[in-house]
Design an enzyme around this catalytic site. Structure first.
Site, PDB file in Angstrom:
ATOM      1  N   TYR A  50       0.855  -1.182   0.000  1.00  0.00           N
ATOM      2  CA  TYR A  50       0.000   0.000   0.000  1.00  0.00           C
ATOM      3  C   TYR A  50       0.892   1.233   0.000  1.00  0.00           C
ATOM      4  O   TYR A  50       1.924   1.249   0.686  1.00  0.00           O
ATOM      5  CB  TYR A  50      -0.873   0.018   1.257  1.00  0.00           C
ATOM      6  N   HIS A  82      -7.693  -1.177  -1.681  1.00  0.00           N
ATOM      7  CA  HIS A  82      -6.850  -2.176  -2.335  1.00  0.00           C
ATOM      8  C   HIS A  82      -5.383  -1.767  -2.383  1.00  0.00           C
ATOM      9  O   HIS A  82      -5.066  -0.594  -2.550  1.00  0.00           O
ATOM     10  CB  HIS A  82      -7.360  -2.435  -3.749  1.00  0.00           C
ATOM     11  N   LYS A 130      -3.204  -4.808  -9.849  1.00  0.00           N
ATOM     12  CA  LYS A 130      -2.030  -4.364  -9.105  1.00  0.00           C
ATOM     13  C   LYS A 130      -0.824  -4.360 -10.036  1.00  0.00           C
ATOM     14  O   LYS A 130      -0.803  -5.090 -11.018  1.00  0.00           O
ATOM     15  CB  LYS A 130      -1.764  -5.308  -7.929  1.00  0.00           C
TER      16      LYS A 130
END
Lengths: 344, 344
Positions: B282, B291, B322
């Site tokens: 993160y 997310h 991602k």
């Protein structure tokens, strides 16, 4: 109620079962709780536990239990998670026997045989299969619960799978193709179309020419649908082709065995490279215009799974809505083991 | 126009460039075409090629070229694919120099340095980095085009990545946690909440207790935010903890170095087990409710990538939206290489 920690059990008088009917196992005059059961009931203030003439706090019980059993923390994490989800759990040879939601020990048959494992421990195919067989023999589901380093648990159902496909009526005139290093080219335009539209073999590299993968070529060669020549137009026989292909592709032999099994069952296998598996598999040629149903990865009977890798494979297969199968050789045939993530 | 196959080039008179201005390279009185260019132009009936006093058919030219260059088929597959997508391509030290869509050789600068590779060839991290550096030094994008066994091409952009996070102001009172086999438990409820809400360390295993992963524990220990004891309440120092952790987790050392780098840059790393990577990352603690942005996998500088595995990792990272980074040690620091699939 106060029980006594003794070995890897907490011992109560058997009358305790009146108050806690779905926990513990009776043995003579005693009711025995596993360490996980006892820790759970202590946290919920249903029982107290004494050890060496002293009552233990929950923290002390957890530390003591960790010293008694190497797997205590792992099993306790999963035990608590299952209880929180409403499942009743009994200890068993497979770590846990788990009852269906709404079901209870002594009233309902267990539904799952559950194994608890850390993501860090590699596990062999043969060990998984042993679990699958012992579960399926008594019509239970085998669940592998994998605990990651943050104590999150992922549940995988592991089962044997059968592949059933359409009819396998492919036949073709025998024409010549050329092995160019690591791929095989069909030059004849009509023959290329025949292979493509009747059997979903190969891939067009331009309007006329079809390129076949090594497993497709070996399969067509074995069935005498093509003749393969080298760059000097010298014919290559099946054994020679397999020898060459094995030099190009280390795992050609097991891949080819699995490919052949899938084709012979009337299903269609194409490369699964983009999904990190050997094959994507269609149940029928009519499905090849849409999405494949399975990902199949061939492994040796001695294969050892690394769980983060297995996790990646399963996760990917589920994001693309395919079922993940591992294929292996047994008793001269090919068997399939399906692994899928389940929400408990 | 008729050219002559000579070595691994097809030779024309230099006037040919009037008719085919974006193909070939001038050398003295000659215009030289690569084998891929020539095959492509032959298929499009723009040129003919003679060899040993005989005009070659397209099939003959392809077979002959395959005998001349081991990589001909691979490169030709990619060359054709790029031309079909409207890109102009010139041969170069990196297989191809590719011009931006709408751009042309001698008129526009090239945009991509492209490498062509078979899915079957493993490739080392160092080889990839060499390509990244030579591309980025001249502000080009490095593209790896991977050809699978069905001659389908997938394009991956590879580049260096910088991690920039929020501010790194975490601080905590020093309290005690216990190493239970392969996880560390914080027993104090207030301290657990502090670690969780101020630093997103650990995970609650019940209402009061927090479990820390090994890398989190080592990081907190190194920064003197916790004290770690064993089951007998004996204190474990940092070096001893790292030694124990390395026994539990083979790649603990590189994982810890990467974890520390990410935390020190103000980002937050948590386990990436469910995604088959070491970490999900993160950018800021405020993001941890939603997310994660990156998946990060730590590799050694000598790491060899197997392309089907790399393909699986990238594919999975993209299905969960991602960015996939590989972290490695260099010059005493941690560097990041990003790999992403691109649509050309």
């Amino acid at each position: 109620m106060i029980g006594e920690l003794s070995g890897d059990r907490v011992v109560f008088d058997k009358d305790a079962s009146l108050e806690l009917p779905y926990y513990g196992r009776k043995k003579g005059n005693m009711l025995l709780f596993s360490l996980e059961e006892a820790a759970y009931l202590m946290e919920h203030k249903k029982i107290s536990v004494g050890f060496k003439n002293k009552e233990l706090s929950v923290d002390e019980f957890i530390k003591t239990s960790s010293g008694i059993s190497d797997n205590f923390e792992l099993k306790y994490i999963v035990y608590k998670d299952l209880r929180a989800r409403g499942y009743f759990v009994q200890p068993s040879a497979t770590d846990f026997r788990v009852y269906p939601r709404g079901g209870r020990p002594n009233e309902t048959p267990a539904k799952y045989f559950m194994y608890v494992i850390s993501e860090r421990r590699p596990i062999g195919l043969s060990e998984l299969l042993k679990g699958v067989i012992s579960a399926e023999n008594v019509r239970k589901q085998m669940i592998l619960s994998i605990v990651d380093e943050e104590s999150d648990t992922t549940y995988y159902e592991i089962k044997s799978a059968k592949l059933c496909g359409g009819k396998n009526g492919f036949s073709a005139r025998k024409k010549t193709a050329t092995l160019l290093h690591d791929r095989v080219i069909v030059w004849d335009s009509d023959f290329s179309f025949e292979l493509d539209s009747n059997g979903f073999f190969g891939k067009f590299i331009d309007e006329n020419r079809l390129q076949l993968s090594l497993v497709e070529s070996a399969f067509l060669l074995k069935n005498e649908f093509i003749k393969i020549v080298d760059l000097n137009d010298k014919e290559i026989g099946l054994n020679e082709f397999i020898r060459l292909a094995s030099k190009i592709e280390g795992d050609f032999s097991i891949k080819f065995d699995v490919y052949e099994d899938i084709r012979n069952k009337g299903l269609i296998a194409k490369t699964g490279f983009k999904f990190g598996s050997h094959f994507r598999v269609y149940e029928d040629i009519s499905e090849t215009k849409s999405h494949s149903k399975y990902l199949v990865h061939a492994v040796s009977p001695e294969h050892i799974f690394l769980l983060p890798e297995m996790s990646r494979a399963i996760r990917l297969s589920q994001t693309v809505k395919k079922r993940m199968l591992f294929a292996y050789k047994k008793d001269g045939g090919i068997r399939y083991m399906e692994v899928g993530r389940v929400k408990m």
